[in-house]
Design a protein around this motif. Structure first.
Motif, PDB file in Angstrom:
ATOM      1  N   GLN A  89      -9.687  -6.038 -28.105  1.00 58.66           N
ATOM      2  CA  GLN A  89      -8.444  -6.778 -28.340  1.00 58.66           C
ATOM      3  C   GLN A  89      -8.387  -7.324 -29.762  1.00 58.66           C
ATOM      4  N   LEU A  90      -9.534  -7.683 -30.311  1.00 60.79           N
ATOM      5  CA  LEU A  90      -9.582  -8.233 -31.667  1.00 60.79           C
ATOM      6  C   LEU A  90      -9.555  -7.140 -32.735  1.00 60.79           C
ATOM      7  N   TYR A  91     -10.077  -5.971 -32.385  1.00 60.66           N
ATOM      8  CA  TYR A  91     -10.244  -4.891 -33.349  1.00 60.66           C
ATOM      9  C   TYR A  91      -8.917  -4.388 -33.917  1.00 60.66           C
ATOM     10  N   ASP A  92      -8.894  -4.202 -35.217  1.00 58.54           N
ATOM     11  CA  ASP A  92      -7.780  -3.584 -35.929  1.00 58.54           C
ATOM     12  C   ASP A  92      -8.368  -2.677 -36.997  1.00 58.54           C
ATOM     13  N   CYS A  93      -7.957  -1.433 -37.005  1.00 59.06           N
ATOM     14  CA  CYS A  93      -8.543  -0.428 -37.892  1.00 59.06           C
ATOM     15  C   CYS A  93      -8.488  -0.836 -39.362  1.00 59.06           C
ATOM     16  N   GLN A  94      -7.305  -1.219 -39.837  1.00 58.23           N
ATOM     17  CA  GLN A  94      -7.147  -1.532 -41.253  1.00 58.23           C
ATOM     18  C   GLN A  94      -7.924  -2.788 -41.646  1.00 58.23           C
ATOM     19  N   ALA A  95      -7.905  -3.803 -40.781  1.00 62.08           N
ATOM     20  CA  ALA A  95      -8.653  -5.030 -41.077  1.00 62.08           C
ATOM     21  C   ALA A  95     -10.148  -4.757 -41.099  1.00 62.08           C
ATOM     22  N   MET A  96     -10.623  -3.912 -40.164  1.00 61.16           N
ATOM     23  CA  MET A  96     -12.042  -3.560 -40.130  1.00 61.16           C
ATOM     24  C   MET A  96     -12.435  -2.835 -41.410  1.00 61.16           C
ATOM     25  N   ALA A  97     -11.613  -1.883 -41.832  1.00 62.23           N
ATOM     26  CA  ALA A  97     -11.906  -1.136 -43.056  1.00 62.23           C
ATOM     27  C   ALA A  97     -11.945  -2.054 -44.267  1.00 62.23           C
ATOM     28  N   GLU A  98     -10.981  -2.962 -44.347  1.00 59.76           N
ATOM     29  CA  GLU A  98     -10.950  -3.866 -45.497  1.00 59.76           C
ATOM     30  C   GLU A  98     -12.173  -4.772 -45.515  1.00 59.76           C
ATOM     31  N   ALA A  99     -12.607  -5.207 -44.328  1.00 60.42           N
ATOM     32  CA  ALA A  99     -13.795  -6.059 -44.261  1.00 60.42           C
ATOM     33  C   ALA A  99     -15.027  -5.294 -44.747  1.00 60.42           C
TER      34      ALA A  99
END
Length: 241
Positions: free
Chosen positions: A161-171
């Protein structure tokens, strides 16, 4: 920097593809990999995509990935994966989290791995820290410093539910480089700039338009979304309805 990046395993539907839960590891690892590669290149880094989609088996998949990585002289090898084993199908309000692997404590990739964990944790994921493994081929037989990123758990409802592809990549990109890709809207030279409520030259009143991402009954969910937006470079706040 010069960086190798690859998504782990074969593509979905092939032999030796990744684990499956609420989401599919092979699919999401490729989505994150593509975003990481794109962001790194926008920041001016040299990036080689060493992903292998259709090897005849797990050993061959690893052989081909390592061969692709070792064909380049780079500062860092990055292997993108998703974890499993949490077995939380209902959601307990806590993420199982993120972790990274390097070959040993003296690996030159260790500092990158620590920063990637810390960066992903700012999105709301539990920081499981850096771990050491001599068993992973991509850590043991690549010639450059290498790290394996386990983004989150595919079988933990809270993680997904927390996971977001773009946010994960940016992190991940920020953990490696300390840089972010910031998308800025270009000003429209043809638009007349007036304050809210003032009339434009043609007599129309200027309107304000709000963009709402979501509404949440649980503050923790609102906090998690806020963290993802800020990690993505957006100026966001929480407003009580």
């Amino acid at each position: 920097m010069r960086i190798n990046v690859h998504a782990g395993h074969n593509a979905d539907g092939k032999l030796a593809c990744g684990t499956i839960g609420f989401i599919r590891e092979s699919t999401e690892a490729r989505r994150v990999k593509d975003a990481v590669v794109g962001q790194l290149r926008k920041l001016g880094h040299t990036v080689y995509d060493c992903t292998v989609d259709d090897a005849p088996g797990e050993r061959s998949n690893l052989d081909q990935i390592v061969a692709k990585c070792n064909a380049h002289d780079v500062d860092l090898d990055v292997s993108i994966h998703f974890n499993s084993g949490a077995r939380d199908s209902v959601g307990d309000g806590k993420t199982t989290g993120t972790e990274t692997y390097v070959y040993n404590s003296s690996s030159k990739a260790r500092s990158y791995a620590e920063k990637v964990c810390q960066s992903i944790a700012t999105l709301g994921f539990r920081n499981r820290g850096v771990k050491y493994s001599t068993g992973f081929r991509v850590l043991r037989t690549t010639k450059s410093p290498a790290m394996l990123v386990e983004c989150c758990f595919v079988d933990d409802k809270d993680d997904v539910q927390l996971y977001d592809c773009q946010a994960m990549a940016e992190a991940i990109v920020y953990g490696i480089t300390g840089q972010r890709v910031v998308m800025e809207a270009e000003p429209d030279a043809d638009k007349e700039l007036v304050a809210p409520g003032e009339e434009t030259a043609d007599g129309d009143m200027r309107q304000l338009y709000r963009v709402q991402v979501g509404a949440y009954a649980v503050k923790g969910n609102a906090d998690a979304t806020l963290a993802k937006l800020k990690a993505a470079g957006f100026d966001a706040i929480i407003v009580k309805a």
